[in-house]
Write a protein that holds these residues in place. Structure first.
Motif, PDB file in Angstrom:
ATOM      1  N   LEU A 138       9.041  19.571  15.431  1.00  0.00           N
ATOM      2  CA  LEU A 138      10.482  19.309  15.543  1.00  0.00           C
ATOM      3  C   LEU A 138      10.756  18.015  16.299  1.00  0.00           C
ATOM      4  CD1 LEU A 138      11.853  22.888  16.298  1.00  0.00           C
ATOM      5  CD2 LEU A 138      12.076  21.591  14.181  1.00  0.00           C
ATOM      6  N   PHE A 139       9.929  17.711  17.296  1.00  0.00           N
ATOM      7  CA  PHE A 139      10.118  16.469  18.036  1.00  0.00           C
ATOM      8  C   PHE A 139       9.952  15.267  17.108  1.00  0.00           C
ATOM      9  CE2 PHE A 139       9.090  12.880  20.654  1.00  0.00           C
ATOM     10  CZ  PHE A 139       9.829  13.056  21.813  1.00  0.00           C
ATOM     11  N   LEU A 140       8.901  15.268  16.306  1.00  0.00           N
ATOM     12  CA  LEU A 140       8.648  14.130  15.418  1.00  0.00           C
ATOM     13  C   LEU A 140       9.700  14.030  14.319  1.00  0.00           C
ATOM     14  CD1 LEU A 140       4.763  14.348  15.043  1.00  0.00           C
ATOM     15  CD2 LEU A 140       6.072  12.754  16.452  1.00  0.00           C
ATOM     16  N   VAL A 141      10.050  15.163  13.709  1.00  0.00           N
ATOM     17  CA  VAL A 141      10.964  15.138  12.567  1.00  0.00           C
ATOM     18  C   VAL A 141      12.399  14.851  12.998  1.00  0.00           C
ATOM     19  CG1 VAL A 141      11.982  16.520  10.709  1.00  0.00           C
ATOM     20  CG2 VAL A 141       9.525  16.642  11.154  1.00  0.00           C
ATOM     21  N   LEU A 142      12.871  15.554  14.030  1.00  0.00           N
ATOM     22  CA  LEU A 142      14.285  15.429  14.412  1.00  0.00           C
ATOM     23  C   LEU A 142      14.522  14.350  15.460  1.00  0.00           C
ATOM     24  CD1 LEU A 142      15.398  19.168  14.453  1.00  0.00           C
ATOM     25  CD2 LEU A 142      15.803  17.447  12.707  1.00  0.00           C
ATOM     26  N   ARG A 143      13.731  14.374  16.518  1.00  0.00           N
ATOM     27  CA  ARG A 143      14.020  13.428  17.599  1.00  0.00           C
ATOM     28  C   ARG A 143      13.593  12.001  17.260  1.00  0.00           C
ATOM     29  NH1 ARG A 143      13.829  15.115  23.846  1.00  0.00           N
ATOM     30  NH2 ARG A 143      14.581  13.186  24.766  1.00  0.00           N
ATOM     31  N   TYR A 175      16.582   5.919  22.728  1.00  0.00           N
ATOM     32  CA  TYR A 175      15.546   6.055  21.700  1.00  0.00           C
ATOM     33  C   TYR A 175      14.207   5.535  22.210  1.00  0.00           C
ATOM     34  CZ  TYR A 175      13.365   6.233  17.133  1.00  0.00           C
ATOM     35  OH  TYR A 175      12.526   6.537  16.084  1.00  0.00           O
ATOM     36  N   ILE A 176      14.234   4.487  23.013  1.00  0.00           N
ATOM     37  CA  ILE A 176      12.998   3.978  23.611  1.00  0.00           C
ATOM     38  C   ILE A 176      12.396   5.031  24.546  1.00  0.00           C
ATOM     39  CG2 ILE A 176      12.065   2.243  25.201  1.00  0.00           C
ATOM     40  CD1 ILE A 176      14.076   0.258  24.004  1.00  0.00           C
ATOM     41  N   VAL A 177      13.260   5.741  25.272  1.00  0.00           N
ATOM     42  CA  VAL A 177      12.782   6.838  26.121  1.00  0.00           C
ATOM     43  C   VAL A 177      12.115   7.920  25.272  1.00  0.00           C
ATOM     44  CG1 VAL A 177      13.517   8.726  27.628  1.00  0.00           C
ATOM     45  CG2 VAL A 177      14.420   6.435  27.987  1.00  0.00           C
ATOM     46  N   SER A 178      12.712   8.223  24.116  1.00  0.00           N
ATOM     47  CA  SER A 178      12.112   9.205  23.207  1.00  0.00           C
ATOM     48  C   SER A 178      10.748   8.741  22.720  1.00  0.00           C
ATOM     49  CB  SER A 178      13.032   9.451  22.003  1.00  0.00           C
ATOM     50  OG  SER A 178      14.230  10.073  22.401  1.00  0.00           O
ATOM     51  N   LEU A 179      10.614   7.440  22.465  1.00  0.00           N
ATOM     52  CA  LEU A 179       9.313   6.904  22.072  1.00  0.00           C
ATOM     53  C   LEU A 179       8.298   7.046  23.212  1.00  0.00           C
ATOM     54  CD1 LEU A 179      10.346   3.653  20.139  1.00  0.00           C
ATOM     55  CD2 LEU A 179       9.619   5.852  19.183  1.00  0.00           C
ATOM     56  N   GLY A 180       8.785   6.900  24.446  1.00  0.00           N
ATOM     57  CA  GLY A 180       7.912   7.124  25.594  1.00  0.00           C
ATOM     58  C   GLY A 180       7.435   8.563  25.659  1.00  0.00           C
ATOM     59  N   VAL A 198       4.710   9.102  23.088  1.00  0.00           N
ATOM     60  CA  VAL A 198       3.384   8.652  23.532  1.00  0.00           C
ATOM     61  C   VAL A 198       2.730   9.735  24.380  1.00  0.00           C
ATOM     62  CG1 VAL A 198       2.162   6.966  24.959  1.00  0.00           C
ATOM     63  CG2 VAL A 198       3.985   6.212  23.418  1.00  0.00           C
ATOM     64  N   GLU A 199       3.497  10.358  25.271  1.00  0.00           N
ATOM     65  CA  GLU A 199       2.954  11.435  26.094  1.00  0.00           C
ATOM     66  C   GLU A 199       2.522  12.616  25.218  1.00  0.00           C
ATOM     67  OE1 GLU A 199       5.881  12.455  28.992  1.00  0.00           O
ATOM     68  OE2 GLU A 199       5.491  10.678  30.228  1.00  0.00           O
ATOM     69  N   ILE A 200       3.314  12.929  24.204  1.00  0.00           N
ATOM     70  CA  ILE A 200       2.969  14.025  23.303  1.00  0.00           C
ATOM     71  C   ILE A 200       1.710  13.682  22.507  1.00  0.00           C
ATOM     72  CG2 ILE A 200       3.729  15.271  21.237  1.00  0.00           C
ATOM     73  CD1 ILE A 200       6.552  15.167  22.380  1.00  0.00           C
ATOM     74  N   TYR A 201       1.581  12.420  22.094  1.00  0.00           N
ATOM     75  CA  TYR A 201       0.375  11.996  21.377  1.00  0.00           C
ATOM     76  C   TYR A 201      -0.876  12.231  22.220  1.00  0.00           C
ATOM     77  CZ  TYR A 201      -3.315   8.820  19.914  1.00  0.00           C
ATOM     78  OH  TYR A 201      -4.544   8.287  19.572  1.00  0.00           O
ATOM     79  N   HIS A 202      -0.816  11.853  23.485  1.00  0.00           N
ATOM     80  CA  HIS A 202      -1.973  12.059  24.367  1.00  0.00           C
ATOM     81  C   HIS A 202      -2.257  13.545  24.557  1.00  0.00           C
ATOM     82  CE1 HIS A 202      -2.638   7.888  25.286  1.00  0.00           C
ATOM     83  NE2 HIS A 202      -1.400   7.721  25.733  1.00  0.00           N
ATOM     84  N   PHE A 203      -1.188  14.351  24.643  1.00  0.00           N
ATOM     85  CA  PHE A 203      -1.369  15.797  24.766  1.00  0.00           C
ATOM     86  C   PHE A 203      -2.055  16.374  23.535  1.00  0.00           C
ATOM     87  CE2 PHE A 203       0.699  19.665  23.062  1.00  0.00           C
ATOM     88  CZ  PHE A 203       0.056  20.615  23.854  1.00  0.00           C
ATOM     89  N   VAL A 204      -1.571  15.995  22.349  1.00  0.00           N
ATOM     90  CA  VAL A 204      -2.162  16.503  21.106  1.00  0.00           C
ATOM     91  C   VAL A 204      -3.605  16.033  20.969  1.00  0.00           C
ATOM     92  CG1 VAL A 204      -2.029  16.409  18.590  1.00  0.00           C
ATOM     93  CG2 VAL A 204       0.068  16.678  19.937  1.00  0.00           C
TER      94      VAL A 204
END
Length: 244
Positions: free
Chosen positions: A166-171, A200-205, A208-214
């Motif tokens: 949902l984060f990737l698709v909606l946010r 939106y830049i904050v959302s991209l930040g 990045v945190e979610i990418y490292h988590f995954v």
């Protein structure tokens, strides 16, 4: 304008009262436990309300950016603004969040104050609230599962999957569409456009945190799988499988 200030104040008092009640009912738990219960409840309520406004009540945020605020949009944003003021104060007092989350809350508060003051652009801001808050209940559920020792279960896997999805698709994708509609429309204030881009830049930040988590989670699963496979693999002696 006075009525909006009163509505936001009532919202803030209501969230504070609810937090105090949770602290009383959960005296053996930490203050963060009670705060996250408030956050969970806010996430569910505001997701439903902002989703109804954006998808059903209207106007459509991708075509009517900068349009005058409706009464329902004002109510939803006032409710949300009161919560964000409460949560920002709580985070600053207990110092539990990093700079990125504090920046997110500050930008959210400034954006909602500006929209409520100008009397327009609540359409796109409400849509941003929807795509931002829809993942919040999952994030809080993940935290509660950890606290209760049930995170490393099938339920924890399901919560993580839907949170990332949902984060990737909606946010990220949906947020990009909303930002494009806002920036290309001549009606929203240039300051609001700048704030929207900053959000939106904050959302991209966060992404990045979610990418490292995954990445960490997948590597951990891969190492566990390879270790289990090596343990269960049959050994050979002189070309024959050893007995187990």
């Amino acid at each position: 304008m006075v009525s909006i200030v009163l509505e936001v104040t009532c919202s803030l008092v209501a969230w504070l009262f609810l937090y105090a009640c949770f602290c009383y009912w959960n005296r053996r738990r930490s203050y963060e436990w009670s705060c996250r219960l408030v956050t969970l409840l806010h996430g569910v309520i505001v997701t439903c309300l902002s989703g109804y406004v954006a998808l059903s009540d209207g106007p459509w945020p991708l075509t009517h950016a900068g349009s005058p605020n409706t009464s329902l949009q004002i109510h939803v944003l006032s409710l949300t603004l009161g919560y964000f003021i409460f949560d920002l104060g709580w985070c600053l007092y207990f110092q539990t969040e990093g700079d990125l989350m504090l920046l997110h809350h500050t930008l959210s508060i400034c954006g909602m104050i500006m929209v409520l003051g100008l009397g327009k652009s609540a359409t796109e801001v409400n849509a941003v609230v929807f795509v931002s808050e829809i993942t919040n209940p999952l994030l809080q559920t993940r935290w509660f599962l950890r606290e209760m020792g049930r995170y490393h279960t099938l339920l924890g896997e399901v919560v993580d999957f839907f949170f990332v999805f949902l984060f990737l698709v909606l946010r990220i994708v949906g947020g990009a569409l909303i930002m494009y509609a806002m920036v290309t429309s001549p009606d929203p204030s240039w300051l609001l456009k700048a704030g929207g881009l900053a959000m939106y830049i904050v959302s991209l930040g966060f992404m990045v945190e979610i990418y490292h988590f995954v990445r960490r989670k997948m590597l951990k699963k891969y190492h566990s799988w390879t270790s289990l496979r090596s343990v269960n693999a049959p050994l050979k002696t002189n070309g024959h499988l050893t007995a187990h």
